[in-house]
Design a protein around this motif. Structure first.
Motif, PDB file in Angstrom:
ATOM      1  N   PRO A 199      74.227  57.733 134.102  1.00  0.00           N
ATOM      2  CA  PRO A 199      72.854  57.614 133.626  1.00  0.00           C
ATOM      3  C   PRO A 199      71.989  56.949 134.675  1.00  0.00           C
ATOM      4  O   PRO A 199      72.480  56.304 135.604  1.00  0.00           O
ATOM      5  CB  PRO A 199      72.995  56.751 132.358  1.00  0.00           C
ATOM      6  CG  PRO A 199      74.298  56.050 132.515  1.00  0.00           C
ATOM      7  CD  PRO A 199      75.177  56.966 133.299  1.00  0.00           C
ATOM      8  N   ALA A 200      70.669  57.072 134.492  1.00  0.00           N
ATOM      9  CA  ALA A 200      69.743  56.618 135.531  1.00  0.00           C
ATOM     10  C   ALA A 200      69.882  55.134 135.814  1.00  0.00           C
ATOM     11  O   ALA A 200      69.797  54.704 136.967  1.00  0.00           O
ATOM     12  CB  ALA A 200      68.303  56.954 135.117  1.00  0.00           C
ATOM     13  N   GLU A 201      70.111  54.324 134.765  1.00  0.00           N
ATOM     14  CA  GLU A 201      70.131  52.872 134.978  1.00  0.00           C
ATOM     15  C   GLU A 201      71.339  52.383 135.757  1.00  0.00           C
ATOM     16  O   GLU A 201      71.358  51.246 136.239  1.00  0.00           O
ATOM     17  CB  GLU A 201      70.056  52.137 133.639  1.00  0.00           C
ATOM     18  CG  GLU A 201      71.215  52.443 132.691  1.00  0.00           C
ATOM     19  CD  GLU A 201      70.907  53.608 131.773  1.00  0.00           C
ATOM     20  OE1 GLU A 201      70.027  54.415 132.142  1.00  0.00           O
ATOM     21  OE2 GLU A 201      71.528  53.699 130.694  1.00  0.00           O
ATOM     22  N   VAL A 202      72.381  53.185 135.884  1.00  0.00           N
ATOM     23  CA  VAL A 202      73.566  52.739 136.632  1.00  0.00           C
ATOM     24  C   VAL A 202      73.873  53.655 137.810  1.00  0.00           C
ATOM     25  O   VAL A 202      74.905  53.482 138.461  1.00  0.00           O
ATOM     26  CB  VAL A 202      74.797  52.676 135.704  1.00  0.00           C
ATOM     27  CG1 VAL A 202      74.599  51.665 134.605  1.00  0.00           C
ATOM     28  CG2 VAL A 202      75.128  54.044 135.132  1.00  0.00           C
ATOM     29  N   ALA A 203      72.986  54.607 138.109  1.00  0.00           N
ATOM     30  CA  ALA A 203      73.283  55.571 139.176  1.00  0.00           C
ATOM     31  C   ALA A 203      73.414  54.885 140.530  1.00  0.00           C
ATOM     32  O   ALA A 203      74.374  55.133 141.282  1.00  0.00           O
ATOM     33  CB  ALA A 203      72.184  56.642 139.233  1.00  0.00           C
ATOM     34  N   ASP A 204      72.459  54.011 140.873  1.00  0.00           N
ATOM     35  CA  ASP A 204      72.524  53.337 142.173  1.00  0.00           C
ATOM     36  C   ASP A 204      73.741  52.427 142.257  1.00  0.00           C
ATOM     37  O   ASP A 204      74.426  52.367 143.286  1.00  0.00           O
ATOM     38  CB  ASP A 204      71.246  52.521 142.396  1.00  0.00           C
ATOM     39  CG  ASP A 204      70.026  53.408 142.527  1.00  0.00           C
ATOM     40  OD1 ASP A 204      70.193  54.603 142.838  1.00  0.00           O
ATOM     41  OD2 ASP A 204      68.901  52.913 142.301  1.00  0.00           O
ATOM     42  N   ASP A 227      73.579  42.901 130.399  1.00  0.00           N
ATOM     43  CA  ASP A 227      73.204  43.934 131.364  1.00  0.00           C
ATOM     44  C   ASP A 227      74.389  44.731 131.858  1.00  0.00           C
ATOM     45  O   ASP A 227      74.231  45.844 132.374  1.00  0.00           O
ATOM     46  CB  ASP A 227      72.491  43.283 132.558  1.00  0.00           C
ATOM     47  CG  ASP A 227      71.173  42.645 132.160  1.00  0.00           C
ATOM     48  OD1 ASP A 227      70.723  41.752 132.884  1.00  0.00           O
ATOM     49  OD2 ASP A 227      70.604  43.040 131.116  1.00  0.00           O
ATOM     50  N   ALA A 228      75.594  44.173 131.760  1.00  0.00           N
ATOM     51  CA  ALA A 228      76.786  44.874 132.258  1.00  0.00           C
ATOM     52  C   ALA A 228      77.310  45.917 131.280  1.00  0.00           C
ATOM     53  O   ALA A 228      78.185  46.699 131.632  1.00  0.00           O
ATOM     54  CB  ALA A 228      77.895  43.865 132.574  1.00  0.00           C
ATOM     55  N   ALA A 229      76.793  45.935 130.040  1.00  0.00           N
ATOM     56  CA  ALA A 229      77.327  46.858 129.031  1.00  0.00           C
ATOM     57  C   ALA A 229      77.192  48.322 129.440  1.00  0.00           C
ATOM     58  O   ALA A 229      78.146  49.096 129.306  1.00  0.00           O
ATOM     59  CB  ALA A 229      76.647  46.609 127.684  1.00  0.00           C
ATOM     60  N   PRO A 230      76.025  48.805 129.943  1.00  0.00           N
ATOM     61  CA  PRO A 230      75.950  50.215 130.362  1.00  0.00           C
ATOM     62  C   PRO A 230      76.909  50.553 131.495  1.00  0.00           C
ATOM     63  O   PRO A 230      77.484  51.636 131.525  1.00  0.00           O
ATOM     64  CB  PRO A 230      74.480  50.373 130.793  1.00  0.00           C
ATOM     65  CG  PRO A 230      73.752  49.269 130.110  1.00  0.00           C
ATOM     66  CD  PRO A 230      74.712  48.131 130.050  1.00  0.00           C
TER      67      PRO A 230
END
Length: 260
Positions: A126-131, A214-217
Motif C-alpha cells: 500500500p502507498a503508506e508503506v511502499a517507500d 504507526d508500525a501496524a500497517p
C-alpha cells in the motif's frame, strides 16, 4: 580444576557456533540442504537470525547518533535505544456531555497485532508503506517475470513429431528448457531468498515491539508477504520446477517422448 578445562570448554562453544553459522549460511545460499528440514530452519532462524539481530543491536548501541543516516534494510529500522513501553490501547476521551454520566472510563485493552492484512496477493505494498518496503526489504519477487514468458513449446512439438524428430532437435529442446529454468525460475529463487530473510527479521522485530501504532500497517504487510511467498505462489513455482526437470529428462533420454 586444571587450567586447560575452561579453555577447552570455551573453544568447544566457539567452534560449535562457527560450524552452526557456516551451516546456516550454506542453507541460505542453497549450497547445502539438510535431510531434516527442521535442522535447516533451526540453523537459519535460530543461529543466523539471532546472530544478525545481536550484531544489529550492538551496532545501534555503539552508534546511536548515526543510526538515522544508515541506509539499507537494517539501518532504516534500527531499534530505539530505550526499551519500548508496553503497547496499550488508550481509552477514548469521553465527550463533554457524557462526563457526568460516565465518570469511570472502560479498562484499557492490549493492542492485538493484525493477523489478516487487507492486501491483495500481487498488488504490491500500500502507498503508506511502499517507500519503507522498498528501502528495507529490497526488490519484491513476483511471478510476473515467469508469467511474461511462455513455457518452451519444443516439448509438445517433439511429441507431435513422434519418430520423425531428430536427435539434434532433442538436444536443442534441452538447451531451451535449461535457459528457461536459469533465467526465470532460478531468477525468482535468487530474488526470493534475501527478501524472505528480511521479512522474517522485520516480523520478529515488530512483533517483539508490539506491532502497534504507526508500525501496524508495516507489520500487516510483512505478514501478508510471508503468507504469499509460502502459499499458492510457492506451490506454482515448485510445480513449474518439477515440470521442467521432468521434460528435460524426457528429452535427454527419450527424445521428449513420455515414458511408456
Amino acid at each position: 580444576m586444571p587450567a586447560l578445562v575452561p579453555l577447552i570448554v570455551i573453544w568447544t562453544f566457539v567452534l560449535s557456533f562457527v560450524l552452526c553459522a557456516i551451516g546456516g549460511l550454506l542453507v541460505i545460499f542453497e549450497r547445502w540442504t539438510p535431510r531434516n528440514p527442521a535442522v535447516g530452519k533451526w540453523l537459519v532462524r535460530g543461529v543466523i537470525v539471532s546472530m544478525v539481530g545481536a550484531v544489529v543491536g550492538f551496532g545501534v548501541k555503539q552508534f546511536p547518533g548515526d543510526s538515522g543516516n544508515v541506509t539499507g534494510p537494517i539501518g532504516a529500522e534500527a531499534a530505539p535505544a530505550t526499551p519500548a513501553s508496553p503497547r496499550v490501547a488508550e481509552p477514548p476521551e469521553p465527550a463533554p456531555t457524557d462526563t457526568a454520566a460516565t465518570p469511570t472510563p472502560a479498562p484499557a485493552l492490549p493492542v492485538t497485532p493484525p493477523v489478516t492484512p487487507d492486501v491483495p496477493p500481487d498488488s504490491g505494498p500500500p502507498a503508506e508503506v511502499a517507500d519503507w518496503a522498498t528501502a528495507t526489504l529490497g526488490p519484491r519477487p513476483t511471478l510476473a517475470e515467469i508469467d511474461a514468458h511462455p513455457y518452451p513449446t519444443c516439448v509438445e512439438d517433439m511429441q507431435a513429431a513422434a519418430d520423425t524428430a531428430l536427435p539434434e532437435d532433442s538436444a536443442a529442446c534441452v538447451r531451451a528448457l535449461d535457459r528457461y529454468h536459469l533465467k526465470y525460475v532460478l531468477g525468482y529463487y535468487t530474488r526470493k531468498q534475501p527478501y524472505a530473510v528480511q521479512l522474517d527479521l522485520q516480523e520478529q522485530r515488530m512483533r517483539a515491539a508490539g506491532a502497534g501504532g504507526d508500525a501496524a500497517p508495516r507489520y500487516a504487510y510483512v505478514v501478508a508477504e510471508i503468507a504469499r511467498l509460502n502459499g499458492a505462489e510457492w506451490d506454482r513455482v515448485q510445480a513449474l520446477d518439477q515440470r521442467l526437470r521432468g521434460d528435460r529428462t524426457a528429452c535427454a533420454r527419450r527424445g521428449c517422448r513420455p515414458a511408456a
